[in-house]
Write a protein that holds these residues in place. Structure first.
Motif, PDB file in Angstrom:
ATOM      1  N   ASP A  69     -15.231 -18.155  -8.831  1.00  0.00           N
ATOM      2  CA  ASP A  69     -14.321 -18.246 -10.109  1.00  0.00           C
ATOM      3  C   ASP A  69     -15.146 -18.255 -11.178  1.00  0.00           C
ATOM      4  N   GLU A  70     -16.585 -18.615 -11.055  1.00  0.00           N
ATOM      5  CA  GLU A  70     -17.373 -18.362 -12.321  1.00  0.00           C
ATOM      6  C   GLU A  70     -18.868 -18.247 -11.818  1.00  0.00           C
ATOM      7  N   THR A 197     -21.948 -19.047 -19.086  1.00  0.00           N
ATOM      8  CA  THR A 197     -21.193 -19.093 -17.893  1.00  0.00           C
ATOM      9  C   THR A 197     -19.930 -18.056 -18.339  1.00  0.00           C
ATOM     10  N   ARG A 198     -19.599 -17.251 -17.254  1.00  0.00           N
ATOM     11  CA  ARG A 198     -18.391 -16.331 -17.287  1.00  0.00           C
ATOM     12  C   ARG A 198     -17.375 -16.894 -16.138  1.00  0.00           C
ATOM     13  N   LYS A 199     -16.105 -16.737 -16.426  1.00  0.00           N
ATOM     14  CA  LYS A 199     -15.025 -17.233 -15.701  1.00  0.00           C
ATOM     15  C   LYS A 199     -14.140 -16.128 -15.301  1.00  0.00           C
ATOM     16  N   ARG A 200     -13.874 -16.041 -13.984  1.00  0.00           N
ATOM     17  CA  ARG A 200     -12.764 -15.094 -13.341  1.00  0.00           C
ATOM     18  C   ARG A 200     -11.563 -15.240 -14.063  1.00  0.00           C
ATOM     19  N   PRO A 243      -6.215 -17.266 -16.407  1.00  0.00           N
ATOM     20  CA  PRO A 243      -6.863 -17.951 -15.312  1.00  0.00           C
ATOM     21  C   PRO A 243      -5.441 -17.673 -14.011  1.00  0.00           C
ATOM     22  N   TYR A 271     -14.110 -10.761 -15.475  1.00  0.00           N
ATOM     23  CA  TYR A 271     -14.786 -12.066 -16.005  1.00  0.00           C
ATOM     24  C   TYR A 271     -15.067 -11.959 -17.445  1.00  0.00           C
ATOM     25  N   ALA A 274     -16.815 -18.270 -20.711  1.00  0.00           N
ATOM     26  CA  ALA A 274     -15.906 -19.241 -20.690  1.00  0.00           C
ATOM     27  C   ALA A 274     -15.898 -20.085 -22.047  1.00  0.00           C
TER      28      ALA A 274
END
Length: 274
Positions: A69-70, A197-200, A243, A271, A274
């Motif tokens: 997820d991240e 931090t990178r989020k999907r 998300p 991605y 965040a």
């Protein structure tokens, strides 16, 4: 390639000379099992630098192929230096979008530190950690590249390359001491240089008429949705990122906000910061 390079193949990016120096936030010890005296680690120094250069080794992992997820990566290239029993360890970190970039970075560090005792490296490419390489560069097998790679994976690092340059100081550290020194050098460099931090999220497009377009963009931004692109034609197409958990609530919100007149289409995954 030497036998100590556990399946070598890689190279990286250049520019490890300029920048700012700082102090590490903590010291660590790397115990030498062959000595009564434990190796001591001196406070490190860190400097930021321009993206810089890569070579290669293979290491399998349970992380590979798993879409998270991240994940974390480094924002910029930099160098962090520590000392263990008179040996200098310089950890150069850099973001690497591709394996070629990682290989070029490694090549640049090796060229800059051609007189060093060892230039060991590890890198992880892909959000699913599909590409993992590590090299001991002449250190005893499994005492340098693999601990470096394990530290990157433990920290959920992706799209990153690390090169630890060692200038031997005359005191042998033993296998355990080397493992702690190389892995610890990467860990301290990550702490000192900082990570992102990178989020999907899911890509999606919203299609509305021109009269609703301005208000729709404002509403999207005011509710915390990321507007990635806007295209104007017969209608207005707005590309957004959502998300996974927000897809169905957003679909219901959109239908209510536009009385069912807006188009909505889901795309692939990506991605973002965040």
């Amino acid at each position: 390639m030497g036998p100590a390079e556990a399946a070598c193949a890689g190279t990286g990016r250049d520019g490890l000379r300029r920048g700012v120096r700082g102090r590490t936030c903590r010291d660590r010890r790397a115990d030498d099992p062959r000595s009564l005296a434990a190796p001591t680690r001196s406070p490190g120094r860190t400097r930021a630098c321009d993206p810089g250069p890569p070579c290669r080794t293979r290491a399998g992992s349970a992380y590979a192929g798993v879409m998270q997820d991240e994940y974390r990566t480094v924002a910029h290239a930099g160098v962090h230096e520590t000392e263990v029993n008179r040996s200098r360890f310089l950890c150069a970190l850099a973001p690497a979008a591709t394996e070629q970039e990682a290989q070029e970075f490694i090549a640049g560090v090796r060229k800059e530190h051609a007189d060093a005792t060892h230039n060991c490296y590890a890198y992880v490419i892909g959000a699913d950690a599909a590409v993992q390489r590590a090299s001991d560069d002449g250190e005893p097998g499994g005492t340098a590249g693999v601990p470096m790679l394990q530290m990157l994976l433990r920290r959920d690092m992706r799209y990153v390359v690390a090169v630890v340059t060692r200038y031997y100081g005359g005191v042998k550290l033993g296998a355990g001491g080397l493992i702690r020194a190389y892995g610890g050098s990467v860990g301290e460099a990550l702490d000192s240089l900082g990570t992102l931090t990178r989020k999907r999220f899911r890509l999606a497009t919203v299609t509305v008429d021109h009269q609703r377009a301005g208000k729709m963009q404002n509403d999207l931004r005011s509710t915390g949705r990321e507007v990635r692109d806007v295209r104007y034609g017969e209608a207005v197409t707005i590309e957004i990122g959502l998300p996974d958990t927000d897809v169905e609530p957003f679909r219901a919100w959109l239908a209510d906000a536009t009385a069912g007149t807006a188009g909505f289409e889901l795309g692939g995954e990506a991605y973002g910061d965040a």
